[in-house]
Scaffold this motif. Structure first.
Motif, PDB file in Angstrom:
ATOM      1  N   GLU A 133       0.889  -1.360  -0.156  1.00  0.00           N
ATOM      2  CA  GLU A 133      -0.435  -0.330  -0.197  1.00  0.00           C
ATOM      3  C   GLU A 133       0.989   1.060  -0.296  1.00  0.00           C
ATOM      4  O   GLU A 133       0.774   2.154  -0.335  1.00  0.00           O
ATOM      5  CB  GLU A 133      -0.835   0.125   1.470  1.00  0.00           C
ATOM      6  N   GLN A 134       1.535   1.150   1.563  1.00  0.00           N
ATOM      7  CA  GLN A 134       2.401   2.792   0.861  1.00  0.00           C
ATOM      8  C   GLN A 134       3.409   2.808   1.565  1.00  0.00           C
ATOM      9  O   GLN A 134       4.027   2.104   2.894  1.00  0.00           O
ATOM     10  CB  GLN A 134       2.066   3.896   1.453  1.00  0.00           C
ATOM     11  N   PRO A 135       4.857   2.120   1.286  1.00  0.00           N
ATOM     12  CA  PRO A 135       6.142   0.893   1.560  1.00  0.00           C
ATOM     13  C   PRO A 135       7.137   2.097   2.499  1.00  0.00           C
ATOM     14  O   PRO A 135       7.335   2.118   3.441  1.00  0.00           O
ATOM     15  CB  PRO A 135       6.847   0.498   0.381  1.00  0.00           C
ATOM     16  N   ALA A 164      18.366  22.386  -1.911  1.00  0.00           N
ATOM     17  CA  ALA A 164      18.105  21.029  -1.863  1.00  0.00           C
ATOM     18  C   ALA A 164      16.831  20.738  -2.359  1.00  0.00           C
ATOM     19  O   ALA A 164      16.170  21.122  -3.495  1.00  0.00           O
ATOM     20  CB  ALA A 164      16.396  20.828  -0.216  1.00  0.00           C
ATOM     21  N   TYR A 165      16.889  19.173  -3.025  1.00  0.00           N
ATOM     22  CA  TYR A 165      16.680  19.112  -4.014  1.00  0.00           C
ATOM     23  C   TYR A 165      14.797  17.617  -3.689  1.00  0.00           C
ATOM     24  O   TYR A 165      15.646  17.262  -2.838  1.00  0.00           O
ATOM     25  CB  TYR A 165      16.641  18.001  -4.900  1.00  0.00           C
ATOM     26  N   ALA A 166      13.930  17.767  -4.722  1.00  0.00           N
ATOM     27  CA  ALA A 166      13.365  16.379  -4.621  1.00  0.00           C
ATOM     28  C   ALA A 166      13.871  16.059  -5.280  1.00  0.00           C
ATOM     29  O   ALA A 166      13.568  16.060  -6.645  1.00  0.00           O
ATOM     30  CB  ALA A 166      12.162  17.141  -4.475  1.00  0.00           C
ATOM     31  N   ARG A 167      13.196  14.201  -5.493  1.00  0.00           N
ATOM     32  CA  ARG A 167      13.759  13.871  -6.662  1.00  0.00           C
ATOM     33  C   ARG A 167      12.284  12.709  -6.692  1.00  0.00           C
ATOM     34  O   ARG A 167      11.832  11.855  -5.404  1.00  0.00           O
ATOM     35  CB  ARG A 167      14.331  12.076  -5.916  1.00  0.00           C
ATOM     36  N   ILE A 168      11.922  13.542  -7.644  1.00  0.00           N
ATOM     37  CA  ILE A 168      10.303  12.996  -8.411  1.00  0.00           C
ATOM     38  C   ILE A 168      10.880  11.622  -9.489  1.00  0.00           C
ATOM     39  O   ILE A 168      11.815  11.503 -10.114  1.00  0.00           O
ATOM     40  CB  ILE A 168      10.034  13.902  -9.231  1.00  0.00           C
ATOM     41  N   SER A 169       9.947  10.652  -9.134  1.00  0.00           N
ATOM     42  CA  SER A 169       9.922   9.757  -9.843  1.00  0.00           C
ATOM     43  C   SER A 169       8.779   9.390 -10.695  1.00  0.00           C
ATOM     44  O   SER A 169       7.863  10.348 -10.368  1.00  0.00           O
ATOM     45  CB  SER A 169       9.934   8.211  -8.898  1.00  0.00           C
ATOM     46  N   HIS A 170       8.558   9.187 -11.537  1.00  0.00           N
ATOM     47  CA  HIS A 170       7.665   8.915 -12.648  1.00  0.00           C
ATOM     48  C   HIS A 170       7.528   6.890 -12.714  1.00  0.00           C
ATOM     49  O   HIS A 170       8.295   6.483 -13.400  1.00  0.00           O
ATOM     50  CB  HIS A 170       7.250   9.663 -14.411  1.00  0.00           C
ATOM     51  N   GLN A 171       6.898   6.865 -12.478  1.00  0.00           N
ATOM     52  CA  GLN A 171       6.720   5.003 -13.434  1.00  0.00           C
ATOM     53  C   GLN A 171       4.763   5.183 -14.115  1.00  0.00           C
ATOM     54  O   GLN A 171       3.914   6.273 -13.546  1.00  0.00           O
ATOM     55  CB  GLN A 171       6.323   4.230 -11.650  1.00  0.00           C
ATOM     56  N   ILE A 172       4.403   4.140 -14.473  1.00  0.00           N
ATOM     57  CA  ILE A 172       2.882   4.452 -15.089  1.00  0.00           C
ATOM     58  C   ILE A 172       2.117   4.450 -14.241  1.00  0.00           C
ATOM     59  O   ILE A 172       1.208   4.632 -14.562  1.00  0.00           O
ATOM     60  CB  ILE A 172       2.893   3.353 -16.106  1.00  0.00           C
ATOM     61  N   TYR A 173       1.681   4.114 -13.133  1.00  0.00           N
ATOM     62  CA  TYR A 173       0.415   4.108 -12.228  1.00  0.00           C
ATOM     63  C   TYR A 173       0.465   5.731 -11.629  1.00  0.00           C
ATOM     64  O   TYR A 173      -0.341   6.559 -10.868  1.00  0.00           O
ATOM     65  CB  TYR A 173       0.570   3.510 -11.057  1.00  0.00           C
ATOM     66  N   ASN A 174       1.617   6.772 -12.574  1.00  0.00           N
ATOM     67  CA  ASN A 174       1.391   8.594 -11.480  1.00  0.00           C
ATOM     68  C   ASN A 174       0.496   9.175 -12.186  1.00  0.00           C
ATOM     69  O   ASN A 174       0.193   9.020 -13.658  1.00  0.00           O
ATOM     70  CB  ASN A 174       2.988   9.117 -11.745  1.00  0.00           C
ATOM     71  N   GLU A 234       1.103  15.930   6.382  1.00  0.00           N
ATOM     72  CA  GLU A 234       0.554  16.416   6.150  1.00  0.00           C
ATOM     73  C   GLU A 234      -0.097  16.787   4.091  1.00  0.00           C
ATOM     74  O   GLU A 234      -1.580  17.456   5.052  1.00  0.00           O
ATOM     75  CB  GLU A 234       0.950  17.853   5.907  1.00  0.00           C
ATOM     76  N   PHE A 235       0.098  16.639   4.607  1.00  0.00           N
ATOM     77  CA  PHE A 235      -0.122  15.995   2.534  1.00  0.00           C
ATOM     78  C   PHE A 235      -0.247  15.208   1.230  1.00  0.00           C
ATOM     79  O   PHE A 235      -0.527  15.814   0.532  1.00  0.00           O
ATOM     80  CB  PHE A 235       0.989  17.830   1.524  1.00  0.00           C
ATOM     81  N   GLN A 236       0.199  14.536   2.603  1.00  0.00           N
ATOM     82  CA  GLN A 236      -0.448  12.916   1.535  1.00  0.00           C
ATOM     83  C   GLN A 236       0.432  12.561   0.585  1.00  0.00           C
ATOM     84  O   GLN A 236       0.143  12.315  -0.279  1.00  0.00           O
ATOM     85  CB  GLN A 236      -1.677  12.544   1.068  1.00  0.00           C
ATOM     86  N   VAL A 237       2.681  13.722   0.378  1.00  0.00           N
ATOM     87  CA  VAL A 237       2.784  13.306  -0.803  1.00  0.00           C
ATOM     88  C   VAL A 237       4.239  12.302   0.080  1.00  0.00           C
ATOM     89  O   VAL A 237       4.675  12.951   1.144  1.00  0.00           O
ATOM     90  CB  VAL A 237       3.437  14.691  -0.961  1.00  0.00           C
ATOM     91  N   VAL A 279      -2.233   9.390  -2.103  1.00  0.00           N
ATOM     92  CA  VAL A 279      -1.448   9.619  -2.076  1.00  0.00           C
ATOM     93  C   VAL A 279      -0.781   9.433  -2.880  1.00  0.00           C
ATOM     94  O   VAL A 279      -0.861   8.625  -3.571  1.00  0.00           O
ATOM     95  CB  VAL A 279      -1.009   8.649  -0.469  1.00  0.00           C
ATOM     96  N   ALA A 280      -0.421  10.943  -3.013  1.00  0.00           N
ATOM     97  CA  ALA A 280       0.887  11.195  -4.309  1.00  0.00           C
ATOM     98  C   ALA A 280       1.945  10.491  -4.280  1.00  0.00           C
ATOM     99  O   ALA A 280       2.759  10.577  -3.311  1.00  0.00           O
ATOM    100  CB  ALA A 280       0.911  12.806  -4.463  1.00  0.00           C
ATOM    101  N   ARG A 281       2.222   9.226  -4.027  1.00  0.00           N
ATOM    102  CA  ARG A 281       3.365   8.201  -4.360  1.00  0.00           C
ATOM    103  C   ARG A 281       4.058   8.460  -6.108  1.00  0.00           C
ATOM    104  O   ARG A 281       4.137   7.662  -6.629  1.00  0.00           O
ATOM    105  CB  ARG A 281       2.751   6.480  -5.207  1.00  0.00           C
TER     106      ARG A 281
END
Lengths: 458, 424
Positions: free
Chosen positions: A75-77, B394-404, B362-365, B18-20
């Motif tokens: 769900e959320q690792p 500082a940086y954010a490492r964003i991923s993109h997977q097909i579910y995003n 707080e932001f579900q991210v 959740v923004a995964r």
């Protein structure tokens, strides 16, 4: 059990013959049958599973708990990793610690005893490599130590300079005393032959895997200490769920056990108990982020893994309560059943048990009739395959002969029966709560029919 | 669109809302692969004694063969399945350790590592190699970075300097990422390997944990001694499984750190059995490869899609935040380093972790944040805290997977803007 020193901590069992259930400590038979049908429905239908000792079996209830742990991870690792994972592992450690009468700080959970064996062997390696042990210092092991444990010490300890000497455990065997005597003789001999070498470690089983027997470990620990053995490592792979484990009573430096064999955890989960002075020195062989933060922390993260089996340990422990008053009632039940079945088989085959009943936990070695024609490990393996494929019986077949590579002669140590040693092969039967007498009857009949073939051929 | 339907069905296990944005850390297997894994697990549960022989071996062999084809390995015997990349590093680290202990290497012989090497890998080398007498030769990778050339130039400078200052120190092993985990960029691995060999580095270990499914992998062209990638990160395998590719001449001396029955049969044999374990994730690898092909046609199309999307999203974010990317888009695979606004007040790795937790709760991210730490200290100190406040970005490492989905990156954009606004 009584207050008799010979029994305390060594074997919870006195010689038993009958398969009568203790009233009130187990679920009544009908209810138990329903529970088993539901909980072990994943077993291959039609296969008599008489080898719980090798891989164990996890009941449906615990598999479902495992699935829910997996679900949380999927769900959320990230959320699971930062908090719930560690908390879940601490609960698992706490439950085990309670069962084995040890402080939780001294208990770590990990994937299996193979990993724990490599862990201890690695520690020994560093001791040699960094000069704490000197080249040729000794390690005591059993001739019948589990193969993978032998290899771990060969791979790490021997390679780094250890001298390994073996105790030849008698089999067939007639008593605990016989085992203790052989041990002491070996220690005396070793001290005589190598007076300047220190015996740094003794490694021995609580319940030998093959040929299975319970060893008198508390007495063996004392014996080893009296001969100057520095540390003791007990391979209790089959221990938990079979015998009462009290780490303080046992007094070893390290004790490991698989929770998936006899304690209903999913594949796979194990624990290692370790005396506190060693904790900071030991490392899990798979090094990851938590290296250096203590053994418990290292075992809590070996890189991304599926930790659901280890997290299910508390549920596995709880499962026992669904059919037995407590773990002791459960293990006594298995013991009584396996002894009864072993005696039934030995009687039908005209053979004997490889050990007296009090040295059996939930497994027993039963001699096979000589006309079965097993004269090597390969023969034993073929017989096992045949029993599986033709007769739908899963049971471990063991060839007890030792081949003298020089003379080519085969010997089977057989003190119990004097000079007669034509029984060279045994089956190791297990009894777990899902087993039924019919399965052992089927084994009885299969062997009788194969033995008939053998007799007709001669 | 068809992909939407596939995603809704296959990733229904994700926590809703959740923004995964962190596929890079743990990956995510689709339902169809999980079902395949369950099928294998069922076989084990049904009758483990029978399963642990031929069925297990055949299943392993099938997975290894498909992987060999995927990574252009000449021989399936050069591929071993392991539980994860961390274990792969352990295999090689152990071998190096024995070389020191058995005096094939001399105390002080060097291991070349990047300061940006993955933390666990640094610990593996500490636990086995530095403890046995190896010396650390550390290379500080530039970041932010503007091109491959910049990396290659500074790497060669470092090698040249080392040769000049320590001519007698043999560099026994170089450990190099294919895709750095943090800060995530694709390194010019082929050229780096060539440079290493040109400067006398004896063996090269490529930590390619993120590589397969992210970049093209051709082990022959890369020509490293060891190449290890996780399959559960970007190739949809269930947790966990990795492959270890190795030049054939090394195979017989390598050992799995966990010793079991097959010890001495070679690494391939040893990895087939590390004690009773759940091997179902390994066996589900063909199903994972099939999922890629079914969904995207082939692995290249799948990679290109994620790359295109992550770059789009990264550019949207820097535009909204008024910041910069940590590297040009061609150095990103399916992950991108996006500069965070200074008003977020992140001045240490600890600040970054706190902010990450805040974004989650707080932001579900879910997104990992990066702030540079001192490299050398991590090797020799386990709980180093940055005491000096520096003015790095500082940086954010964003991923993109097909579910995003687009909305998830908007959630990140808005969350960061909201937090940034607090300090004004």
């Amino acid at each position: 059990t009584g207050d008799d020193d010979a029994n305390k901590g060594e074997s919870a069992f006195s010689e038993e013959g009958d398969a009568v259930d203790d009233q009130g400590s187990l679920l009544p038979e009908t209810a138990r049958d329903h529970l088993i049908a539901r909980e072990f429905s994943h077993h291959l239908p039609g296969m008599a599973r008489l080898n719980n000792g090798s891989y164990g079996s996890c009941p449906r209830t615990v598999l479902e708990v495992q699935a829910s742990w997996s679900q949380r991870w999927l769900e959320q690792p990230d959320k699971f990793y930062f908090g719930p994972l560690e908390e879940g592992l601490l609960v698992a450690r706490t439950e085990i610690a309670r069962l084995i009468h040890a402080p939780v700080e001294e208990v770590v959970v990990l994937e299996n005893v193979t990993a724990a064996a490599s862990m201890i062997a690695l520690d020994v390696m560093w001791a040699f490599a960094e000069g704490r042990f000197k080249q040729g210092d000794s390690i005591l092991m059993l001739n019948c130590a589990y193969g993978a444990v032998k290899k771990a010490f060969k791979a790490y300890a021997t390679r780094a300079g250890a001298n390994i000497f073996e105790v030849t455990v008698p089999f067939p065997v007639s008593s605990s005393e016989q085992i203790l005597q052989t041990f002491e003789e070996t220690l005396v001999r070793e001290k005589h032959n190598n007076p300047t070498q220190q015996i740094r470690l003794a490694v021995f089983d609580h319940i030998v895997s093959m040929p299975t027997m319970i060893l008198p470990i508390s007495k063996l620990v004392k014996l080893c200490h009296s001969y100057g053995v520095e540390q003791i490592f007990i391979d209790g792979a089959h221990g938990i769920g079979n015998l009462n484990l009290d780490m303080q009573e046992i007094g070893a430096d390290y004790y490991m056990s698989n929770v998936h064999k006899w304690m209903f955890a999913p594949s796979t989960a194990a624990f290692l108990h370790c005396q506190p002075q060693h904790l900071s020195r030991l490392h899990h062989p798979i090094v990851s982020h938590n290296y250096g933060s203590g053994l418990a922390a290292e075992c809590a993260w070996m890189g991304t893994r599926d930790y659901s089996a280890v997290l299910s340990i508390p549920a596995a422990i709880q499962f026992v309560k669904t059919f037995a008053k407590d773990i002791e009632a459960y293990s006594i039940y298995n013991h009584k059943q396996v002894v009864a079945m072993a005696k039934m088989l030995a009687s039908a085959w005209g053979t004997h048990l490889g050990t007296p009943p009090e040295l059996c936990a939930a497994m027993a070695m039963v001699g096979l009739p000589p006309s079965i024609n097993i004269h090597s490990q390969v023969d034993a393996l073929h017989m096992r395959r045949r029993l599986r494929q033709e007769f739908k019986l899963e049971v471990y077949v063991y060839y007890a002969g030792t081949l003298n590579l020089e003379t080519g002669a085969v010997t089977v140590c057989d003190i119990q029966l004097g000079s007669q040693s034509d029984i060279v092969a045994y089956v190791r039967i297990s009894h777990q709560i899902y087993n039924r007498p019919e399965e052992y009857h089927a084994l009885r009949d299969a062997i009788l029919s194969i033995a008939q073939e053998g007799m007709l051929l001669h | 669109m068809e992909l939407q339907a596939v995603v809704a069905r296959e990733f229904s296990h994700h926590e809703p809302g959740v923004a995964r944005l962190n596929n890079g850390s743990f990956g995510s297997p689709p339902q169809c692969v999980l079902s395949n894994q369950t099928m294998w697990a069922q076989q084990w549960l049904q009758h483990p004694d029978a399963f642990c022989w031929e069925p297990l071996e055949k299943g392993f062999a099938a997975a290894r063969q498909q992987l060999a084809d995927l990574i252009h390995s000449p021989n399936v015997n050069e591929i071993v399945l392991l539980e994860n990349a961390t274990t792969g590093a352990g295999v090689v680290a152990l071998d190096v350790m024995w070389s020191f202990l058995e005096r094939r290497y001399e105390k002080g012989d060097s291991i070349l590592m990047f300061n940006s090497a993955y933390g666990a890998i640094k610990k593996v080398l500490k636990g086995y190699c530095f403890r046995a007498g190896a010396r650390l030769f550390e290379y500080k990778m530039p970041f932010p970075v503007s091109s491959n050339q910049e990396i290659l130039q500074s790497f060669e400078d470092a090698l040249r300097r080392e040769k000049k200052e320590n001519p007698s120190k043999v560099i026994r092993l170089a450990v190099i990422d294919h895709i750095v985990s943090m800060p995530s960029i694709i390194l010019p691995i082929r050229e780096l390997v060539q440079l290493c060999r040109a400067y006398g580095v004896e063996q090269i270990y490529v930590d390619a944990a993120h590589a397969i499914g992210n970049v093209d992998v051709n082990v022959q062209e890369i020509d490293a001694d060891y190449y290890v990638s996780n399959l559960h990160k970007w190739l949809f395998a269930p947790p966990v499984v990795a492959f270890f590719h190795c030049k054939p001449q090394h195979l017989s001396q390598l050992h799995h750190p966990l010793v079991s029955h097959n010890y001495g049969l070679g690494l391939v044999g040893e990895s087939y059995w590390v004690g009773t374990r759940d091997y179902s994730a390994f066996l589900a690898v063909p199903a994972a490869i099939k999922f890629v092909n079914d969904t995207a046609g082939d692995i290249k199309s799948y990679r290109d899609y994620n790359h295109r999307k992550v770059v789009e999203m990264a550019q949207m974010l820097v535009s909204a935040w008024g910041t910069h990317l940590g590297a040009p888009p061609e150095l990103f695979g399916s992950m991108a380093m996006v500069g965070l606004p200074a008003s977020l007040n992140i001045h240490s790795p600890e600040d970054a972790l706190r902010m990450r937790t805040r974004l989650r709760t707080e932001f579900q991210v879910e997104v990992p944040l990066y702030y540079p730490a001192e490299g050398v200290d991590e090797i020799f100190s386990d709980h180093r805290h940055s005491t000096t406040k520096t003015s790095s970005v500082a940086y954010a490492r964003i991923s993109h997977q097909i579910y995003n989905k687009l909305e998830e990156y908007y959630m990140l954009r808005d969350a960061v803007q909201a937090i940034a606004a607090e300090s004004t």
